[in-house]
Design an enzyme around this catalytic site. Structure first.
Site, mmCIF file in Angstrom:
data_model
loop_
_atom_site.group_PDB
_atom_site.id
_atom_site.type_symbol
_atom_site.label_atom_id
_atom_site.label_comp_id
_atom_site.label_asym_id
_atom_site.label_seq_id
_atom_site.Cartn_x
_atom_site.Cartn_y
_atom_site.Cartn_z
ATOM 1 N N HIS A 1 0.801 -1.332 -0.144
ATOM 2 C CA HIS A 1 0.043 0.096 0.003
ATOM 3 C C HIS A 1 0.671 1.369 -0.134
ATOM 4 O O HIS A 1 0.273 2.294 -0.202
ATOM 5 C CB HIS A 1 -0.862 0.002 1.246
ATOM 6 C CG HIS A 1 -1.986 -0.967 1.141
ATOM 7 N ND1 HIS A 1 -3.169 -0.641 0.593
ATOM 8 C CD2 HIS A 1 -2.178 -2.196 1.239
ATOM 9 C CE1 HIS A 1 -3.954 -1.843 0.556
ATOM 10 N NE2 HIS A 1 -3.379 -2.887 0.918
ATOM 11 N N ASP B 1 3.828 9.275 -0.900
ATOM 12 C CA ASP B 1 2.476 8.392 -0.388
ATOM 13 C C ASP B 1 2.337 7.542 -1.645
ATOM 14 O O ASP B 1 2.491 7.684 -2.789
ATOM 15 C CB ASP B 1 1.269 9.256 -0.470
ATOM 16 C CG ASP B 1 0.345 9.189 0.593
ATOM 17 O OD1 ASP B 1 -0.013 8.087 1.192
ATOM 18 O OD2 ASP B 1 -0.268 10.190 1.234
HETATM 19 C C1 GDG Z 1 -2.015 3.726 3.398
HETATM 20 C C2 GDG Z 1 -0.802 4.443 2.452
HETATM 21 C C3 GDG Z 1 -2.698 4.435 0.571
HETATM 22 C C4 GDG Z 1 -8.348 10.369 7.788
HETATM 23 N N1 GDG Z 1 -8.705 11.281 8.903
HETATM 24 C C5 GDG Z 1 -10.069 10.762 9.052
HETATM 25 C C6 GDG Z 1 -10.357 9.824 8.152
HETATM 26 N N2 GDG Z 1 -9.493 9.502 7.349
HETATM 27 C C7 GDG Z 1 -9.184 8.654 6.246
HETATM 28 C C8 GDG Z 1 -9.327 9.074 5.002
HETATM 29 C C9 GDG Z 1 -8.574 7.954 4.193
HETATM 30 C C10 GDG Z 1 -7.534 7.559 4.859
HETATM 31 O O1 GDG Z 1 -8.107 7.894 6.377
HETATM 32 C C11 GDG Z 1 -6.402 7.964 4.850
HETATM 33 O O2 GDG Z 1 -5.962 7.137 3.642
HETATM 34 P P1 GDG Z 1 -4.598 7.657 2.786
HETATM 35 O O3 GDG Z 1 -4.678 6.971 1.682
HETATM 36 O O4 GDG Z 1 -4.712 9.320 2.599
HETATM 37 O O5 GDG Z 1 -3.346 7.402 3.881
HETATM 38 P P2 GDG Z 1 -2.815 6.073 4.670
HETATM 39 O O6 GDG Z 1 -3.689 6.024 5.768
HETATM 40 O O7 GDG Z 1 -1.171 6.411 5.035
HETATM 41 O O8 GDG Z 1 -2.921 4.817 3.991
HETATM 42 C C12 GDG Z 1 -1.508 5.204 1.393
HETATM 43 C C13 GDG Z 1 -3.438 3.679 1.592
HETATM 44 O O9 GDG Z 1 -2.774 2.885 2.546
HETATM 45 C C14 GDG Z 1 -4.375 2.880 0.894
HETATM 46 O O10 GDG Z 1 -3.887 1.875 0.017
HETATM 47 O O11 GDG Z 1 -3.462 5.235 -0.299
HETATM 48 O O12 GDG Z 1 -0.744 5.801 0.608
HETATM 49 O O13 GDG Z 1 -0.003 5.340 3.194
HETATM 50 O O14 GDG Z 1 -9.790 7.226 3.834
HETATM 51 O O15 GDG Z 1 -10.643 9.449 4.648
HETATM 52 N N3 GDG Z 1 -11.732 8.985 8.340
HETATM 53 C C15 GDG Z 1 -12.402 9.304 9.264
HETATM 54 N N4 GDG Z 1 -12.171 10.374 10.303
HETATM 55 C C16 GDG Z 1 -10.957 11.114 10.187
HETATM 56 O O16 GDG Z 1 -10.834 12.050 10.882
HETATM 57 N N5 GDG Z 1 -13.607 8.720 9.474
#
Ligand code: GDG
Length: 458
Positions: A156, A364
């Site tokens: 990921h 990322d």
């Molecule tokens: C890893 C990889 C890859 C955030 N704040 C809140 C909240 N979130 C949710 C967002 C989003 C998720 O968390 C974050 O996803 P990301 O993709 O931005 O980042 P990582 O957590 O680092 O994830 C990344 C991912 O895996 C999937 O393969 O894209 O690159 O690092 O969905 O919405 N959700 C809620 N409240 C919050 O305050 N409910």
């Protein structure tokens, strides 16, 4: 149809509680189609650790099976090798990596123990799909137990250039262990290329072309499978009455002004201090935005026990204090920095009420926030995404305003481009991105991995 077994560090939720992200939804969907097991860590630490009784829960044809680890496993495997060694190295941050050799030993041991506990549950035609950097060496352990089932892996987070990875002690051994998988999937073409290059240049594999490498007598498929979100559902969530409530509250607060939104776990990969500096630069270089365009940063804490994260939070508090001290007016606060989390439906509304989505990680894997922001927009008057070239999402979202997050001037100029972009252009760019998000959603992502894994010649 063969049963699917998913392995990931954290498991579930199996039911859509409204909190589940696209990933959980996609995996539950894939599991429900075939029936199967979702296997991983329980999140608990106990003295028996991986020798404890398995915790099992079932929802229809899907069984969730979870395992404890010991405090020593937690320190060496999870907090240690996974989060202090692999996470920084794979995000190109050798300066932050801790190459403690005990971490690596514990990591390999915990992978072995998870394999030993999963092995007896496997049936001969199960397809096994393992997720993320916690389980790089897992397939090699299963193969050591004579498991011959198809084994797929998806990373990921980014996979760095071989020149970076070579600094990781025993990188060659780790990558050779990864070549025990039949399929190794990445977020972007660049990540897949980096892995292929390392496998060939350093680990002794041969490039066969057509997304395949040979290692010994085995052929491994190495490809990009960019992860998607449940775009349609997220778009509907942003139109729901609940989201609407948040939109109304925000619009009242903004009183005709506009807002930039950032949503990220506090992590050095997300480029948060750089983002605050870029916003400060915007107020300096384009003063017409003072009093009119604020930045709301939502930053739920993550892995708070790691010093690096406490440090970033402090830095962000200082930076926002400085910018607010300098530019705030009686009725306007430039940066609102919220270190808490929000329900998903609130987030959808907040995205929709924000004129700009600012997503500027230094690295990322994909970045789902970029995709969620676009999915949440109003078709008739969409906001604009300003996106780091170093997010995996940039490979598929070329219509966003693409910026270098290390350059405050460039991000400030990108923000100015986005805020002054004519409605027609915003609509055109948004439509292209939104259509692509719907075509390449979370379910189509897991289907394409599954199709490829099933096509593996045994
Ligand atoms: C890893 C990889 C890859 C955030 N704040 C809140 C909240 N979130 C949710 C967002 C989003 C998720 O968390 C974050 O996803 P990301 O993709 O931005 O980042 P990582 O957590 O680092 O994830 C990344 C991912 O895996 C999937 O393969 O894209 O690159 O690092 O969905 O919405 N959700 C809620 N409240 C919050 O305050 N409910």
């Amino acid at each position: 149809m063969a049963r699917l077994v998913v392995v990931s560090n954290r498991v579930g939720p199996l039911k859509d509680t409204g909190r589940a992200g696209g990933l959980a939804v996609a995996l539950v969907d894939a599991l429900t189609e075939t029936g199967g097991i979702w296997f991983g860590w329980s999140g608990d630490v106990s003295p028996e650790g991986t020798f404890s009784t398995l915790k099992k829960t079932r929802s229809k044809s899907v069984q969730m099976v979870q395992l404890d680890i010991t405090q020593a496993d937690y320190d060496g495997f999870y907090a240690g090798y996974a989060n202090r060694t692999l996470w920084p190295v794979l995000h190109y941050r050798l300066d932050l990596a801790d190459f403690n050799r005990r971490f690596e030993q514990t990591y390999r041991y915990v992978n072995e123990r998870f394999a030993a506990r999963l092995g007896p549950m496997l049936q001969s035609d199960d397809v096994i799909w393992v997720h993320d950097y916690h389980f790089l060496t897992f397939a090699a352990d299963l193969r050591g137990m004579n498991v011959t089932n198809p084994l797929a892996f998806f990373l990921h987070i980014p996979f760095p250039a071989p020149e970076i990875l070579a600094a990781l002690p025993n990188a060659k051994l780790i990558i050779r262990a990864m070549l025990a998988y039949d399929l190794v999937g990445f977020q972007t073409e660049r990540d897949a290329d980096n892995f292929r290059r390392f496998a060939v240049e350093e680990a002794g594999a041969t490039d066969l072309g057509d997304h395949q490498v040979r290692f010994g007598d085995r052929v491994i498929r190495v490809r990009a499978y960019p992860i998607g979100i449940d775009a349609d559902a997220f778009s509907k969530l942003a139109m729901s009455p609940d989201a609407q409530k948040h939109i109304k509250r925000l619009e009242k607060l903004m009183a005709g002004r506009q807002q930039i939104i950032g949503v990220d776990r506090i992590d050095y990969s997300k480029g948060l201090p750089e983002r605050f500096l870029a916003y400060e630069r915007l107020l300096k270089d384009y003063p017409e935005n003072r009093g009119r365009l604020s930045l709301m940063q939502i930053a739920p804490p993550s892995r708070a026990e790691l010093d690096a994260y406490i440090e970033i939070r402090r830095e962000l508090e200082e930076l926002s204090g400085r910018v607010n001290g300098r530019y705030a007016e009686l009725d306007w606060t430039p940066i609102r920095f919220l270190t808490r989390s929000f329900p998903r439906r609130a987030l959808a509304g907040i995205y929709r009420a924000s004129r700009i989505g600012l997503v500027t990680p230094l690295r990322d894997g994909m970045n789902l926030v970029a995709k969620e922001y676009v999915a949440a927009q109003r078709a008739e008057d969409p906001g604009m995404l300003v996106l780091s070239r170093f997010a995996g999402a940039a490979e598929q979202m070329k219509e966003a305003v693409i910026v270098n997050p290390h350059s405050a001037e460039e991000v400030a100029a990108g923000l100015q481009t986005a805020i002054t972009m004519p409605l027609d252009e915003r609509r055109d760019r948004w439509q292209l991105m939104f259509d692509r998000l719907c075509q390449n959603d979370a379910v189509s992502w897991s289907r394409s991995v599954m199709e490829d894994v099933k096509a593996i010649q045994r």
